[in-house]
Structures are given as C-alpha cells and as structure tokens.
Scaffold this active site. Structure first.
Site, mmCIF file in Angstrom:
data_model
loop_
_atom_site.group_PDB
_atom_site.id
_atom_site.type_symbol
_atom_site.label_atom_id
_atom_site.label_comp_id
_atom_site.label_asym_id
_atom_site.label_seq_id
_atom_site.Cartn_x
_atom_site.Cartn_y
_atom_site.Cartn_z
ATOM 1 N N GLY A 83 6.514 -56.066 79.657
ATOM 2 C CA GLY A 83 5.818 -56.931 80.602
ATOM 3 C C GLY A 83 5.944 -58.389 80.241
ATOM 4 N N PHE A 93 5.756 -52.889 80.851
ATOM 5 C CA PHE A 93 4.781 -52.289 79.941
ATOM 6 C C PHE A 93 4.891 -52.969 78.578
ATOM 7 C CE2 PHE A 93 3.636 -48.020 77.662
ATOM 8 C CZ PHE A 93 2.413 -48.545 77.290
ATOM 9 N N CYS A 94 3.759 -53.486 78.075
ATOM 10 C CA CYS A 94 3.672 -54.092 76.742
ATOM 11 C C CYS A 94 4.687 -55.245 76.625
ATOM 12 C CB CYS A 94 3.871 -53.024 75.679
ATOM 13 S SG CYS A 94 3.470 -53.565 73.997
ATOM 14 N N VAL A 95 5.570 -55.212 75.612
ATOM 15 C CA VAL A 95 6.552 -56.281 75.457
ATOM 16 C C VAL A 95 7.483 -56.329 76.660
ATOM 17 C CG1 VAL A 95 8.359 -57.217 73.975
ATOM 18 C CG2 VAL A 95 6.431 -56.024 72.959
ATOM 19 N N LEU A 101 1.383 -53.576 82.550
ATOM 20 C CA LEU A 101 0.574 -52.592 81.846
ATOM 21 C C LEU A 101 0.412 -53.010 80.389
ATOM 22 C CD1 LEU A 101 2.293 -49.313 83.152
ATOM 23 C CD2 LEU A 101 0.461 -50.639 84.236
#
Length: 602
Positions: free
Chosen positions: A333, A329-331, A357
C-alpha cells in the site's frame, strides 16, 4: 520420588517440592539423561541463534542495554532498592504460601505457558510463579531506564526477549510436561525432539508448521489464472472469471514485497482473491520476485516505476480501460500510494478507486518495530549495501517473530524439541515462514525515509521517479482498513492517512491483528469491525463515536467496491490481450522460489 535440589530454599521445605515421577526416571545414569542434557544445550544455542539478527546489525546492542541499566542504578539507587525490596517480599510471600500443604490445591496461574496440570505440582507451581514475579520486577526495572523514549523502548524490548527466553517452560530440565512425556514415551519424545532440532539447524529458524502439508500451487495460491506479464521485479497474474459478467474496471492487488502475495490467496475458503473474483471483479495480482544478489542495487524508485506503475499500465491495457481500481496491503500500500503521487505529479490518474489494507503513509508511530531503527542502524545498513547486497528473508522473519516471541519462537521450541511434536498444518504460518529477500539499496532507502525520518509524508521532501513527491495531492477516493491489535502497523498510524490523502475516504477498523484481521473470510464471518463516516483528526475520538458491526469487513468492502467497479460487461473469456499472452499458469514461478535456495554469496 525424584528430589529436585534447590539451594535457595530451606531443606524442610523441599519436602513440598517433590516431582511426581518414579525415582529411577531421570537419574544421572539413566539412558535419557544425555538427551535431556543435549536438549538443554540446544535451547541455549537456539537463543543465541534466534537473537543474532536482533543483536547484530538490527539496532539492539545488549551491552549498551546493560550499561544503561547500570547508569540508571547509579542515578536512582533508591528506585532500584525499592523494587528489589518489593521483589523480595513477593518471593517470600510466595514461599510461605507454598510451604502450606493446602495452598497448592487452590493455586492457579493465569499465564497459558503454565496451564497444564503438571504445573500444579508444588515445585513447578513455585517455579512458575517465582519466574513471573521476577519477570514483573525486570519489566519495572527496565521501564525507567534510558535517556530518551527510543532508548527506553530498546531496553524494554530486549528485557522482554530475555524474560521470554528464560521461562522455565523453555528448558527440558524445568518443564514438567516435557519430563512426563519423555518418561511416558520411554525417551521417544526426546529422540524426536532432537531429530526436529537437527532438521531446523540448516534453516536457522524454528519450524512453526508442518511444511510437508502445503505446497504453493497445489493447495495454496490455487485460484485459476495465468501470468500475463513479467520483468525482473515482478510477475503479473490475471485470474479467470467465475461469473458471466464482470465489472468493467479490473482490480489490481499490490501485496507487500517483504512477503509473498499468496497471503491474499491462501486456500479457497480464505482467499481474498477468490472472493473478489466471485464478486465479479477481474483481479490481477503483483507477484514480487524473491530478490537474488544481482538485484542488490534495485531501488525504491525501481519498485515504483518498473513495479507498481508498470503493473497499473499493463492491467489498464489488458482490460482496455482508462482507469482501474487498485488495492495495496502493508508495504504494498505504501508503494501503491507513492506510485499514485508520482502519476499525479505527471498529471495522470489511471486508478479510479484505492483500497489500502494495514498501510502506513505517515510513519508517526511505527510501534514495536521502531525499536530496531535509529541513525546508527540506518547508517550501518547504508554502508552495508552501498555496493549492492541483499537483505535475507530469514533476518526479517526473525525480527517479526521477536515481536511475539512466546507465540512465534518459544511455543515451538517447547512443542517441537522438548515434547517431540510435529507442528500442526496451518496455512497462515506456512506463508509466514516463506520469507522473501529484499534488495539492500531499496531497503536502506525505505527505513531511512519512513521509519527513521518520516519523509514520505512531507510535501516535496523526496524526489521519486524524477518528480517531487506529495501524497497530499492524491485525491483518489479510498477505502482504508486498519486492524485494532496490529503490532506491525498500529491502527492509529494507519488512521493518520485520513489526514494526509485528499480524496473521499472511508476508514474501517477491523478486530484482531495485522494478518488475522485482514484475512477474515466472509464465509466464516468472525470477529467484528467499526465504521464512522466522520473522520475526526483524533483517532480515539473517531473510535469513541464509531459503530460496531459483527462479522467480516469483507462484505462491507465488497459493497463499497461493487459500486465503484463500473458497468457490468461480459466476462473476459481469454486472459491477456493487447499483445499480452499467457506465459505460465498461476501462481507462476517467482512465488515458488525459496529465499534459502538463493545463493546470497554470488
């Protein structure tokens, strides 16, 4: 009646601008007068405090912005004069309308800061509308200022900060709701507002939520499980199964290291962790450490090697499988994708399927956050952290809040301080306020090679963990989710990953923003999402032919993942395995450590 003197208006018009409070409400000798004055001063001090991280080291130089405005006036005085004339004509037209007795009864203001009935009193209607006219004038002035797109963004951003801060709703003297409440409570609201303010001063942040309503491990992050591995960077949590059989492949979740993991495990009804466990997945979660000063020299390579890759290998060993599934998720990812590229270069493929995500890999457009990052800013950060040091979570929190200042700063100034109210309990905002420190070395590398230079996507440009990095060789089948109103990861930038990764890709666009679009529980089934199997090179073309579906994207993702979880096997009765044992119950101690409790002077 209490008369509000406004020198710019002709005296006869002041008869229309009387404030409907008793004449003795707030005279200079009234006991509430000092409290009003103190709140007004506090509001100015808060503006300075809130703006500090934006103007000290974050690439926003207010003096430079003022110089740019002056230079633009010298370059094109005709534009400024025309805008000034338009502003004057609109102000005079407003004044003419307000001077007519029947005008105010039909007046409506679309801005929700001025929706309350108190703002329909003539003086306050005029005040709000005059402010909105001036705001639009300043926005138009700023739009043409700057010699580059980056400079124009910086000017416009800082102008918006000034405009938002200058709203008459933000100050005790000019907010009729606050004045009325103070009168009705005989000053109790002002006393409580000052109490709230004094409580927030040590934190250096406006409270967005009643923090006494939540506690990590008590009513947040309560999905049953245990920490089964830890090192200096992370704890690895394994959750207990709730189904008699589970998919053979476990699911490893890698959250952003700039926030705490429990955004994915808030309360039972909106926990993605609990939902995935209920679908028959063995879920493991990375819980990043809130960096203390001794971690100041930890690098991006360390996060990849000792963080993500170590978590992948541990999950694989615990569940005794050759491959796992993984979600970032975000960083998180970005880190996860970097780790897969490193492993691919080493001829390893321990992740069978990937979920990203709201993640950026090609930082082609970083949205409003780009306003903070330029060469001068990055050089300052590199010098600042050359010998270690930690970026405090408060600075990141204020930076992100500034992107939506009316919602995440000034809304709470008005309610907490001017009205003396307690913020309502809201789990998402509690998480948002629970900030995380970052190692300075890691942060400086990250902003240079992503936000500034976009090196991560360039084949062989970077060496990570001793190997040339090539995200284009990551051929893991992937589910990519973006959110349409995301101001942190613009959805078209997240879509750019479809042109970079080489596996079979499924791209889904969810409604709402960076957090609300992701944390959209299947049980509530709110909003909608879009799908389109044809991954056009142009994001707009993809959306134009995409199909809309009502409800949460969670069900769509779950169906995708369930088909890729491997065969069903008996649920793992014990947590850990292969030499890994339960260290402590979930959520573990790393996630409970507050950024403010870490002595950054050590």
């Amino acid at each position: 009646m209490l008369r509000v003197e406004f020198p710019a208006l002709p005296q006869p018009a002041l008869r229309r601008f009387d404030v409907t409070l008793p004449s003795d409400a707030f005279g200079a000798t009234h006991p509430l007068f000092p409290a009003l004055a103190e709140l007004s001063c506090a509001a100015r001090e808060l503006l300075e405090k809130a703006a500090q991280p934006l103007t000290e080291g974050n690439g926003i130089d207010s003096d430079a912005v003022l110089r740019a405005l002056a230079q633009d006036y010298a370059r094109d005085p005709a534009r400024w004069q025309q805008l000034q004339q338009d502003w004057y004509e609109k102000q005079m037209a407003l004044f003419s309308r307000m001077a007519q007795p029947a005008a105010n009864s039909e007046t409506t203001i679309s801005d929700r800061r001025f929706n309350a009935a108190e703002w329909r009193e003539p003086f306050y209607t005029w005040l709000a509308q005059s402010y909105l006219i001036t705001s639009q004038w300043l926005i138009e002035l700023a739009a043409g200022v700057g010699s580059s797109m980056h400079e124009r963004k910086k000017v416009s951003f800082l102008m918006r900060q000034w405009i938002d801060a200058a709203s008459p709703a933000n100050y005790a003297w000019s907010n009729p709701e606050a004045l009325k409440r103070a009168h009705q409570t005989q000053g109790a609201s002002l006393a409580q507002g000052l109490k709230n303010l004094r409580a927030d001063v040590p934190r250096g942040m406006v409270s967005m939520v009643d923090e006494n309503a939540f506690e990590v491990g008590r009513n947040l992050a309560i999905t049953p499980g245990a920490v089964v591995f830890e090192n200096e960077l992370l704890q690895l949590i394994q959750y207990r199964p709730t189904t008699p059989t589970v998919h053979e492949r476990p699911l490893l979740m890698v959250p952003p290291c700039i926030n705490k993991f429990y955004i994915l495990d808030l309360q039972p009804e909106n926990s993605l962790v609990r939902y995935a466990v209920a679908q028959g997945h063995t879920v493991l979660m990375v819980s990043w450490r809130n960096a203390p000063p001794r971690m100041g020299n930890v690098t991006w390579d360390d996060y990849v090697k000792d963080g993500v890759i170590r978590a992948i290998e541990t999950a694989r060993k615990i569940c005794n499988v050759k491959q796992i599934n993984a979600l970032g998720f975000c960083v998180g990812g970005t880190l996860l994708s970097t780790a897969l590229a490193v492993l691919k270069a080493k001829r390893k493929k321990p992740v069978a399927h990937l979920t990203l995500l709201a993640t950026m890999l090609d930082f082609c457009d970083t949205g409003e956050l780009s306003v903070f990052v330029d060469e001068a800013y990055v050089q300052r950060r590199e010098a600042q952290y050359a010998n270690g040091g930690v970026l405090h979570g408060r600075e990141l929190a204020i930076t992100f809040a500034s992107l939506r200042a009316n919602d995440l700063i000034w809304n709470y100034v008005v309610n907490n301080y001017l009205k003396g109210q307690t913020p309502p309990p809201f789990d998402l905002l509690y998480w948002n306020s629970d900030s995380t420190n970052l190692p300075g070395a890691m942060y400086a590398w990250y902003v240079r090679n992503t936000y500034l230079e976009n090196n991560l996507k360039v084949r062989g440009k970077l060496t990570v963990c001793g190997v040339p990095l090539d995200l284009g060789k990551v051929d893991t089948p992937a589910y990519l989710l973006a959110t349409r109103e995301d101001h942190i990861v613009p959805w078209k930038t997240a879509y750019a990953s479809t042109q970079l990764l080489k596996g079979k890709l499924t791209f889904v666009l969810a409604a709402s923003g960076h957090i609300a679009g992701v944390i959209n529980p299947a049980t509530r089934d709110k909003r909608n999402y879009w799908t389109n199997e044809a991954l056009d090179s142009d994001a707009n073309a993809w959306l134009a032919s995409a199909s809309a579906h009502p409800g949460s994207w969670w069900k769509h993702w779950s169906a995708w993942l369930n088909r890729r979880g491997g065969k069903m096997v008996p649920a793992r009765a014990n947590l850990g395995g292969a030499g890994y044992t339960e260290i402590e119950p979930a959520p573990g101690r790393y996630v409970k450590q507050k950024a403010a409790s870490i002595d950054l002077a050590q």
